[in-house]
Design an enzyme around this catalytic site. Structure first.
Site, PDB file in Angstrom:
ATOM      1  N   GLY A 287      -3.805  -2.501 -25.194  1.00 22.82           N
ATOM      2  CA  GLY A 287      -3.340  -1.016 -25.045  1.00 22.82           C
ATOM      3  C   GLY A 287      -4.258  -0.264 -26.028  1.00 22.82           C
ATOM      4  O   GLY A 287      -4.164   1.024 -25.810  1.00 22.82           O
TER       5      GLY A 287
ATOM      6  N   GLY B 218      -7.494  -4.911 -22.340  1.00 20.44           N
ATOM      7  CA  GLY B 218      -8.140  -5.044 -20.982  1.00 20.44           C
ATOM      8  C   GLY B 218      -9.122  -3.969 -20.914  1.00 20.44           C
ATOM      9  O   GLY B 218     -10.359  -4.039 -20.926  1.00 20.44           O
TER      10      GLY B 218
ATOM     11  N   CYS C 171      -7.556  11.572   4.016  1.00 17.97           N
ATOM     12  CA  CYS C 171      -6.846  12.778   4.362  1.00 17.97           C
ATOM     13  C   CYS C 171      -5.500  13.213   3.700  1.00 17.97           C
ATOM     14  O   CYS C 171      -4.343  13.087   4.007  1.00 17.97           O
ATOM     15  CB  CYS C 171      -6.403  12.572   5.833  1.00 17.97           C
ATOM     16  SG  CYS C 171      -7.817  12.080   6.915  1.00 17.97           S
ATOM     17  N   GLU C 172      -5.613  13.362   2.608  1.00 20.38           N
ATOM     18  CA  GLU C 172      -4.445  13.956   1.654  1.00 20.38           C
ATOM     19  C   GLU C 172      -5.223  14.700   0.594  1.00 20.38           C
ATOM     20  O   GLU C 172      -6.283  14.366  -0.181  1.00 20.38           O
ATOM     21  CB  GLU C 172      -3.552  12.993   0.922  1.00 20.38           C
ATOM     22  CG  GLU C 172      -3.725  11.395   1.352  1.00 20.38           C
ATOM     23  CD  GLU C 172      -2.577  10.828   0.457  1.00 20.38           C
ATOM     24  OE1 GLU C 172      -2.025  10.814  -0.366  1.00 20.38           O
ATOM     25  OE2 GLU C 172      -2.244   9.451   1.185  1.00 20.38           O
TER      26      GLU C 172
ATOM     27  N   TYR D 131      -9.238  -1.010 -14.420  1.00 25.37           N
ATOM     28  CA  TYR D 131      -8.136  -0.344 -13.145  1.00 25.37           C
ATOM     29  C   TYR D 131      -9.014   0.603 -12.236  1.00 25.37           C
ATOM     30  O   TYR D 131      -8.472   1.639 -11.866  1.00 25.37           O
ATOM     31  CB  TYR D 131      -7.186   0.348 -14.488  1.00 25.37           C
ATOM     32  CG  TYR D 131      -6.499  -0.411 -15.386  1.00 25.37           C
ATOM     33  CD1 TYR D 131      -5.691  -1.484 -14.958  1.00 25.37           C
ATOM     34  CD2 TYR D 131      -6.819  -0.001 -16.782  1.00 25.37           C
ATOM     35  CE1 TYR D 131      -5.506  -2.327 -15.995  1.00 25.37           C
ATOM     36  CE2 TYR D 131      -6.306  -0.896 -17.571  1.00 25.37           C
ATOM     37  CZ  TYR D 131      -5.597  -1.942 -17.292  1.00 25.37           C
ATOM     38  OH  TYR D 131      -4.906  -2.879 -18.355  1.00 25.37           O
TER      39      TYR D 131
HETATM   40  N1  LLP Z   1      -0.776  -6.805 -21.766  1.00 30.85           N
HETATM   41  C1  LLP Z   1       0.114  -6.347 -21.098  1.00 30.85           C
HETATM   42  C2  LLP Z   1       1.469  -7.286 -21.071  1.00 30.85           C
HETATM   43  C3  LLP Z   1       0.002  -5.314 -20.306  1.00 30.85           C
HETATM   44  O1  LLP Z   1       1.057  -4.909 -19.534  1.00 30.85           O
HETATM   45  C4  LLP Z   1      -1.128  -4.669 -20.199  1.00 30.85           C
HETATM   46  C5  LLP Z   1      -1.568  -3.554 -19.511  1.00 30.85           C
HETATM   47  C6  LLP Z   1      -2.137  -5.138 -21.060  1.00 30.85           C
HETATM   48  C7  LLP Z   1      -1.917  -6.379 -21.877  1.00 30.85           C
HETATM   49  C8  LLP Z   1      -3.424  -4.590 -21.064  1.00 30.85           C
HETATM   50  O2  LLP Z   1      -3.428  -3.307 -21.722  1.00 30.85           O
HETATM   51  P1  LLP Z   1      -4.809  -2.451 -21.894  1.00 30.85           P
HETATM   52  O3  LLP Z   1      -5.355  -2.873 -23.113  1.00 30.85           O
HETATM   53  O4  LLP Z   1      -5.749  -2.559 -20.680  1.00 30.85           O
HETATM   54  O5  LLP Z   1      -4.293  -1.094 -22.098  1.00 30.85           O
HETATM   55  N2  LLP Z   1      -3.426   0.906 -14.339  1.00 30.85           N
HETATM   56  C9  LLP Z   1      -3.196   1.643 -15.699  1.00 30.85           C
HETATM   57  C10 LLP Z   1      -2.904   0.864 -16.798  1.00 30.85           C
HETATM   58  C11 LLP Z   1      -1.881  -0.182 -16.578  1.00 30.85           C
HETATM   59  C12 LLP Z   1      -1.713  -1.004 -17.771  1.00 30.85           C
HETATM   60  C13 LLP Z   1      -0.556  -2.105 -17.444  1.00 30.85           C
HETATM   61  N3  LLP Z   1      -0.656  -3.075 -18.556  1.00 30.85           N
HETATM   62  C14 LLP Z   1      -4.469   2.737 -15.659  1.00 30.85           C
HETATM   63  O6  LLP Z   1      -5.282   2.803 -14.832  1.00 30.85           O
HETATM   64  O7  LLP Z   1      -4.538   3.505 -16.702  1.00 30.85           O
END
Ligand code: LLP
Length: 421
Positions: free
Chosen positions: A239, A277, A346-347, A375
């Site tokens: 996060g 991530g 097309c949106e 992402y």
């Molecule tokens: N652990 C769990 C259980 C998660 O659900 C997530 C992300 C992470 C770790 C990794 O989080 P990070 O360090 O990447 O913030 N598609 C969205 C982000 C969705 C994140 C979902 N879960 C975007 O493009 O911002």
């Protein structure tokens, strides 16, 4: 910090000028820097030392085999959320004892796959899921290490679509019911409780929500230990946010985050896992596109790119900002012009930026979206039958295509027309 800098008037990925890659693979494409991925992983390792820890890269951010192999070879664990990601981790050479399985809806097949292939731990999100895992593991003669994801009811103060730690979110077990659920877990065969899991959201730009959540986890650790549970591992989730703009954002650094982890749970004698991530992959990647047309509209001009929302959905889906810069370095003092930067889909939602000030660009110019390593490619689709775009990895002065662009035939041949049609 990243490794995408202007040199000799051109934006480079490490030592490779982007036009060189564009000439070989065509646009649009994603490009990742191996040095940046390595550095970001190392920052977390330094930040968590000297606590016993495992940095489990959240593969959902970018699960290309080359990225997973690179991080796995550095010693990273993997946080997976599907059978597909589990298979990708294994295929990249990551052993099961470095893979944690997260996610609110694991299927029976996914659980069986993880039990058979080996798993460091499964992060349980509900009682029915726990019962099923217990049943499957018992039947397979295995004992699966588990943590239980608790929902600490903390506001992560991030975009509502990626906040996960409030009571109203679908994630985890309410912290108020934790002792009951841990008691149930202790009595079930086939699983062994090893710790607690928490993840409150993504793209957090302040430490306070983490602190609130981790203090609750520390408190719960003491309470569960007093109840007789052997809590020896804490999975603190991912996060930590990244700066998407160069100017006005300064999210906390991994080192500050590490200090916070030590301050909140460092005295519990636990092994710490984290699941970053975005911070590892986000600023390690660019999306490079060509300008197809500069179109004059009513009171506004449009830059029409060859990349679209199907390639990078974040602006359409979250209203996300990505810096968009010309690959040819603008000369200092160049006046900017305001454009709506859009793709060919097309949106009207296929808009990357509205009235964005960029140095003037012309048809045929290359532009780069920054912070697109996480992402980006993983959320792409073939909407409008636009093939998934290539991914390229750079290390020093070498680059390699790590996923090629499929042909139209490959795409079409995935469909089958029933014999009775
Ligand atoms: N652990 C769990 C259980 C998660 O659900 C997530 C992300 C992470 C770790 C990794 O989080 P990070 O360090 O990447 O913030 N598609 C969205 C982000 C969705 C994140 C979902 N879960 C975007 O493009 O911002």
């Amino acid at each position: 910090m990243d490794h995408f800098l202007y040199r000799n008037g051109l934006l480079h990925a490490e030592d490779v000028p982007l036009p060189e890659i564009a000439a070989e693979v065509g646009t649009p494409f994603y490009v990742y820097s191996a040095a940046t991925l390595t550095r970001h992983y190392s920052l977390f390792k330094e930040a968590l030392a000297p606590l016993p820890n495992l940095v489990c890269y959240a593969m959902k951010a970018n699960s290309n085999q080359a990225v997973v192999r690179l991080l796995g070879d550095l010693g990273a664990g993997m946080d997976v959320v599907s059978g597909g990601e589990y298979a990708r981790a294994k295929a990249a050479g990551v052993p099961g004892d470095r893979i944690v399985f997260s996610g609110v809806g694991k299927t029976r097949a996914e659980m069986e796959q993880a039990i058979a292939g080996g798993i460091r731990q499964v992060n349980i999100e509900s009682e029915p899921e726990m019962s099923l895992l217990s049943q499957l593991a018992s039947a397979m003669g295995a004992t699966v290490p588990v943590t239980i994801r608790i929902n600490p009811d903390v506001d992560a103060r991030t975009h509502e679509k990626i906040a996960t730690g409030r009571a109203e979110n679908k994630f985890g077990i309410p912290i108020s019911r934790a002792s009951e659920v841990y008691r149930m877990a202790a009595d079930l065969p086939g699983i062994e409780v090893v710790g607690i899991d928490v993840h409150i959201g993504s793209q957090l730009t302040e430490l306070e929500p983490f602190e609130a959540a981790y203090l609750k986890v520390a408190e719960l650790t003491r309470q569960l230990r007093a109840d007789g549970h052997d809590i020896r591992r804490l999975d603190l989730g991912g996060g930590l946010g990244i700066p998407y703009t160069r100017t006005n954002e300064a999210p906390p650094l991994p080192l500050d985050y590490g200090d916070l982890v030590r301050r909140t749970v460092g005295d519990l004698g636990v092994e710490v896992e984290i699941e970053p991530g975005r911070l590892i992959a986000g600023n390690a990647g660019l999306l490079v596109a060509s300008v197809l047309y500069v179109k004059s509209g009513e009171g506004r001009d449009f830059l029409i790119l060859d990349a679209a929302m199907n390639d990078l959905i974040r602006p359409a889906m979250y209203g996300a900002w990505h810096d968009i810069v010309p690959v040819a370095e603008p000369t200092p003092g160049t006046e900017t012009a305001a454009y709506d930067i859009v793709g060919p889909v097309c949106e009207s939602g296929d808009t990357f930026a509205k009235q964005r000030a960029v140095p003037p660009v012309a048809a045929g110019d290359l532009v780069a979206f920054r912070s697109a390593g996480a992402y980006g490619a993983v959320m792409a689709s073939e909407y409008n039958t636009r093939p998934l775009i290539p991914e390229v990895m750079v290390r020093d002065d070498q680059f390699a295509v790590i996923r090629r662009r499929p042909t139209f035939e490959e795409i079409i041949n995935r469909d089958t027309i029933p014999s009775w049609l």
